[in-house]
Scaffold this motif. Structure first.
Motif, PDB file in Angstrom:
ATOM      1  N   THR A 170       0.786  -1.234   0.000  1.00  0.00           N
ATOM      2  CA  THR A 170       0.000   0.000   0.000  1.00  0.00           C
ATOM      3  C   THR A 170       0.822   1.291   0.000  1.00  0.00           C
ATOM      4  O   THR A 170       0.330   2.338   0.421  1.00  0.00           O
ATOM      5  CB  THR A 170      -1.011   0.044   1.176  1.00  0.00           C
ATOM      6  OG1 THR A 170      -0.336   0.271   2.424  1.00  0.00           O
ATOM      7  CG2 THR A 170      -1.820  -1.238   1.260  1.00  0.00           C
ATOM      8  N   ALA A 295     -16.865  -0.830   0.597  1.00  0.00           N
ATOM      9  CA  ALA A 295     -15.597  -1.541   0.766  1.00  0.00           C
ATOM     10  C   ALA A 295     -14.560  -0.661   1.473  1.00  0.00           C
ATOM     11  O   ALA A 295     -13.821  -1.136   2.340  1.00  0.00           O
ATOM     12  CB  ALA A 295     -15.063  -2.008  -0.586  1.00  0.00           C
ATOM     13  N   CYS A 296     -14.492   0.615   1.124  1.00  0.00           N
ATOM     14  CA  CYS A 296     -13.535   1.515   1.759  1.00  0.00           C
ATOM     15  C   CYS A 296     -13.877   1.731   3.226  1.00  0.00           C
ATOM     16  O   CYS A 296     -12.981   1.796   4.085  1.00  0.00           O
ATOM     17  CB  CYS A 296     -13.486   2.845   1.021  1.00  0.00           C
ATOM     18  SG  CYS A 296     -12.785   2.759  -0.645  1.00  0.00           S
ATOM     19  N   ASN A 298     -15.467  -0.421   5.157  1.00  0.00           N
ATOM     20  CA  ASN A 298     -15.107  -1.673   5.821  1.00  0.00           C
ATOM     21  C   ASN A 298     -13.600  -1.782   6.021  1.00  0.00           C
ATOM     22  O   ASN A 298     -13.124  -2.235   7.074  1.00  0.00           O
ATOM     23  CB  ASN A 298     -15.590  -2.869   4.991  1.00  0.00           C
ATOM     24  CG  ASN A 298     -17.059  -3.190   5.206  1.00  0.00           C
ATOM     25  OD1 ASN A 298     -17.700  -2.666   6.112  1.00  0.00           O
ATOM     26  ND2 ASN A 298     -17.595  -4.059   4.359  1.00  0.00           N
ATOM     27  N   ALA A 299     -12.826  -1.374   4.999  1.00  0.00           N
ATOM     28  CA  ALA A 299     -11.369  -1.481   5.077  1.00  0.00           C
ATOM     29  C   ALA A 299     -10.817  -0.603   6.192  1.00  0.00           C
ATOM     30  O   ALA A 299      -9.920  -1.019   6.941  1.00  0.00           O
ATOM     31  CB  ALA A 299     -10.743  -1.092   3.738  1.00  0.00           C
ATOM     32  N   ALA A 303      -8.851  -2.041   9.373  1.00  0.00           N
ATOM     33  CA  ALA A 303      -7.481  -1.590   9.622  1.00  0.00           C
ATOM     34  C   ALA A 303      -7.340  -1.052  11.040  1.00  0.00           C
ATOM     35  O   ALA A 303      -6.352  -1.340  11.742  1.00  0.00           O
ATOM     36  CB  ALA A 303      -7.085  -0.530   8.601  1.00  0.00           C
ATOM     37  N   TYR A 317      -2.188   0.423   5.640  1.00  0.00           N
ATOM     38  CA  TYR A 317      -3.412   0.945   5.021  1.00  0.00           C
ATOM     39  C   TYR A 317      -3.310   2.468   4.968  1.00  0.00           C
ATOM     40  O   TYR A 317      -3.078   3.113   5.995  1.00  0.00           O
ATOM     41  CB  TYR A 317      -4.652   0.526   5.810  1.00  0.00           C
ATOM     42  CG  TYR A 317      -5.941   0.997   5.174  1.00  0.00           C
ATOM     43  CD1 TYR A 317      -6.327   0.528   3.924  1.00  0.00           C
ATOM     44  CD2 TYR A 317      -6.750   1.940   5.799  1.00  0.00           C
ATOM     45  CE1 TYR A 317      -7.491   0.964   3.314  1.00  0.00           C
ATOM     46  CE2 TYR A 317      -7.923   2.389   5.201  1.00  0.00           C
ATOM     47  CZ  TYR A 317      -8.288   1.892   3.959  1.00  0.00           C
ATOM     48  OH  TYR A 317      -9.451   2.348   3.347  1.00  0.00           O
ATOM     49  N   PHE A 338      -9.761  -0.102  -0.852  1.00  0.00           N
ATOM     50  CA  PHE A 338     -10.270  -1.370  -0.320  1.00  0.00           C
ATOM     51  C   PHE A 338      -9.146  -2.328   0.064  1.00  0.00           C
ATOM     52  O   PHE A 338      -9.384  -3.404   0.603  1.00  0.00           O
ATOM     53  CB  PHE A 338     -11.163  -2.055  -1.359  1.00  0.00           C
ATOM     54  CG  PHE A 338     -10.440  -2.403  -2.639  1.00  0.00           C
ATOM     55  CD1 PHE A 338      -9.727  -3.589  -2.752  1.00  0.00           C
ATOM     56  CD2 PHE A 338     -10.455  -1.539  -3.720  1.00  0.00           C
ATOM     57  CE1 PHE A 338      -9.039  -3.907  -3.917  1.00  0.00           C
ATOM     58  CE2 PHE A 338      -9.768  -1.850  -4.894  1.00  0.00           C
ATOM     59  CZ  PHE A 338      -9.063  -3.033  -4.989  1.00  0.00           C
ATOM     60  N   LEU A 340      -5.750  -3.587   2.014  1.00  0.00           N
ATOM     61  CA  LEU A 340      -4.855  -3.433   3.160  1.00  0.00           C
ATOM     62  C   LEU A 340      -4.044  -4.713   3.307  1.00  0.00           C
ATOM     63  O   LEU A 340      -4.378  -5.756   2.730  1.00  0.00           O
ATOM     64  CB  LEU A 340      -5.628  -3.116   4.445  1.00  0.00           C
ATOM     65  CG  LEU A 340      -6.570  -4.164   5.035  1.00  0.00           C
ATOM     66  CD1 LEU A 340      -5.839  -5.129   5.977  1.00  0.00           C
ATOM     67  CD2 LEU A 340      -7.700  -3.482   5.808  1.00  0.00           C
ATOM     68  N   THR A 371     -14.734 -10.412   0.571  1.00  0.00           N
ATOM     69  CA  THR A 371     -13.402 -10.175   1.123  1.00  0.00           C
ATOM     70  C   THR A 371     -12.509 -11.370   0.817  1.00  0.00           C
ATOM     71  O   THR A 371     -12.865 -12.524   1.102  1.00  0.00           O
ATOM     72  CB  THR A 371     -13.488  -9.937   2.632  1.00  0.00           C
ATOM     73  OG1 THR A 371     -14.211  -8.721   2.863  1.00  0.00           O
ATOM     74  CG2 THR A 371     -12.097  -9.814   3.252  1.00  0.00           C
ATOM     75  N   SER A 402      -8.204  -7.979   0.373  1.00  0.00           N
ATOM     76  CA  SER A 402      -9.052  -7.190  -0.510  1.00  0.00           C
ATOM     77  C   SER A 402     -10.423  -7.162   0.145  1.00  0.00           C
ATOM     78  O   SER A 402     -11.150  -8.163   0.160  1.00  0.00           O
ATOM     79  CB  SER A 402      -9.131  -7.834  -1.901  1.00  0.00           C
ATOM     80  OG  SER A 402     -10.075  -7.159  -2.711  1.00  0.00           O
ATOM     81  N   VAL A 403     -10.768  -6.029   0.724  1.00  0.00           N
ATOM     82  CA  VAL A 403     -11.965  -5.941   1.559  1.00  0.00           C
ATOM     83  C   VAL A 403     -13.213  -5.794   0.696  1.00  0.00           C
ATOM     84  O   VAL A 403     -13.248  -4.998  -0.248  1.00  0.00           O
ATOM     85  CB  VAL A 403     -11.858  -4.761   2.545  1.00  0.00           C
ATOM     86  CG1 VAL A 403     -13.090  -4.686   3.440  1.00  0.00           C
ATOM     87  CG2 VAL A 403     -10.591  -4.899   3.394  1.00  0.00           C
TER      88      VAL A 403
END
Length: 421
Positions: A170, A295-296, A298-299, A303, A317, A338, A340, A371, A402-403
């Motif tokens: 990342t 997704a973002c 959740n990520a 994290a 992340y 998405f 991390l 995920t 990959s979330v």
């Protein structure tokens, strides 16, 4: 550009990202009033006038020649991608790697020089090493600092290639700094936007001339179709590029680069996207913004949870303030992505941990609605060897995530319970 009334300079109303993508097919006539561009499976296109056929082949008028070089279904997706990236034209390929390979195939010659980030997706890294074995010099640099890119440039440098967010650690390239450098030097800036997508970031904003998207990932979103694309943003002056063949210079200079890429990447190299896959990708793209928002979110939650757990040695992340390029990402991206990765504390076996997960799936794709997790050093980066992995900061315990869009509570519980066990 739109004025204060929401209208563009030509008087047409301007709509938001999702509205534009949902209704893009209907901006041009569609057979029988269909809401989607139909799937055209024919590989040949007949003309009642042979002179028109010749005119299409000579590029004097628009039309379709042969399925390897495009068809109406693929063209509709290309138009949609161009709108998503605020570009001037796009070309679709069978995979994301096909799109990147077409850059090399169409634009580089022996004796040329490329500067690229050393923090790259494993297959892209492998491709640039292949290119280096064919007479093109390639320098891998830490692109998180523009000074490193500037130091590597030579008179033979034809392009600079970076990813927005590196897979899997990342790292975020200094996109604005590199873009400004390339503008000043007249160098083509190529940005792989796969890890952000056109919803989170448009590389045109930092001066990228070509944008890569692996359509397989977030844009399609459901893990059922392979595809890739290149979009010309209009930011690069192709009249400055030294390797454009004379037969592609019949058109205005703004069209030279993509005309050569389409011919070399599709006609000659055959890295074509099929109409069925194009249709799946086009339908998936309609919900890109909705999926990325979830997704973002959740990520970021995942994290934060992992970073607070003593059984996790490190979390990578861009949304965390501790991330070295958190400032870059926050300034440029709508959200932090998405993707991390994290490293487990000593004594915790990564395979045992992954096997305890019940929601996240051990698989190698990215940008899926589900995920997906993978032990990086033992799979997608195994071939490059321990020394190369170490130079990229890839620990043996590194897990890439990959979330997806699952319910946040279910996702957090899954990773937390696996740690507790």
């Amino acid at each position: 550009m739109s004025d204060s009334t929401g209208n563009s300079a030509d008087g047409k109303r301007q709509f938001g990202f999702t509205t534009t993508i949902l209704h893009n097919d209907r901006s041009k006539p569609i057979e029988h009033g269909s809401l989607h561009k139909p799937i055209h499976t024919s590989v040949a296109f007949g003309y009642s006038d042979a002179r028109q056929l010749a005119s299409v082949f000579q590029g004097k008028e628009p039309g379709f020649r042969y399925g390897r070089q495009g068809n109406p279904t693929v063209a509709a997706l290309e138009d949609k991608l161009t709108r998503m990236e605020d570009g001037v034209s796009s070309i679709c390929f069978g995979t994301g790697m096909g799109a990147i390979g077409a850059v090399f195939q169409a634009l580089l010659r022996a004796g040329d020089h490329v500067v690229t980030s050393r923090f790259l997706f494993g297959n892209t890294n492998s491709l640039w090493h292949t290119v280096a074995g064919q007479g093109v010099a390639v320098d891998f640099v830490d692109a998180t600092a523009v000074a490193n890119v500037a130091a590597a440039l030579t008179p033979a440098t034809r392009l600079v290639f970076v990813e927005t967010i590196a897979n899997p650690r990342t790292q975020v390239a200094d996109l604005a700094g590199i873009g400004q450098l390339c503008r000043e030097r007249g160098i083509l800036f190529v940005v792989d936007n796969t890890m952000t997508s056109p919803y989170l970031f448009r590389p045109k904003a930092v001066g990228a001339g070509l944008v890569v998207n692996a359509l397989t990932k977030s844009i399609a979103g459901h893990g059922i179709a392979l595809g890739g694309a290149l979009t010309d943003t209009g930011e690069y002056d192709w009249a400055r590029y030294p390797h454009i063949a004379d037969n592609y210079k019949r058109n205005p200079p703004a069209q030279w680069g993509m005309a050569q890429i389409r011919a070399k990447g599709l006609r000659d190299f055959g890295a074509s996207l099929g109409p069925e896959a194009a249709h799946h990708i086009a339908v998936g793209a309609e919900t890109l913004a909705l999926r990325m928002q979830r997704a973002c979110s959740n990520a970021l939650a995942l994290a934060r949870m992992l970073a607070a757990d003593r059984r996790v040695a490190a979390v990578h992340y861009p949304g965390l303030p501790s991330h070295p390029q958190h400032g870059f990402a926050s300034a440029l991206f709508r959200a932090h992505g998405f993707l991390l990765s994290f490293e487990l504390a000593d004594g915790i076996d990564c395979f045992d941990y992954l096997n305890r997960l019940q929601v996240a799936i051990a698989a190698s794709n990215l940008g899926d609605t589900r995920t997906l997790v993978i032990p990086v050093a033992h799979t997608i980066f195994f071939e490059m060897g321990a020394e190369r992995r170490a130079s990229m900061g890839i620990a043996d315990s590194l897990i890439r995530v990959s979330v997806g869009i699952e319910d946040e509570a279910d996702l957090l519980d899954d990773f937390r319970l696996a740690l507790q066990q």
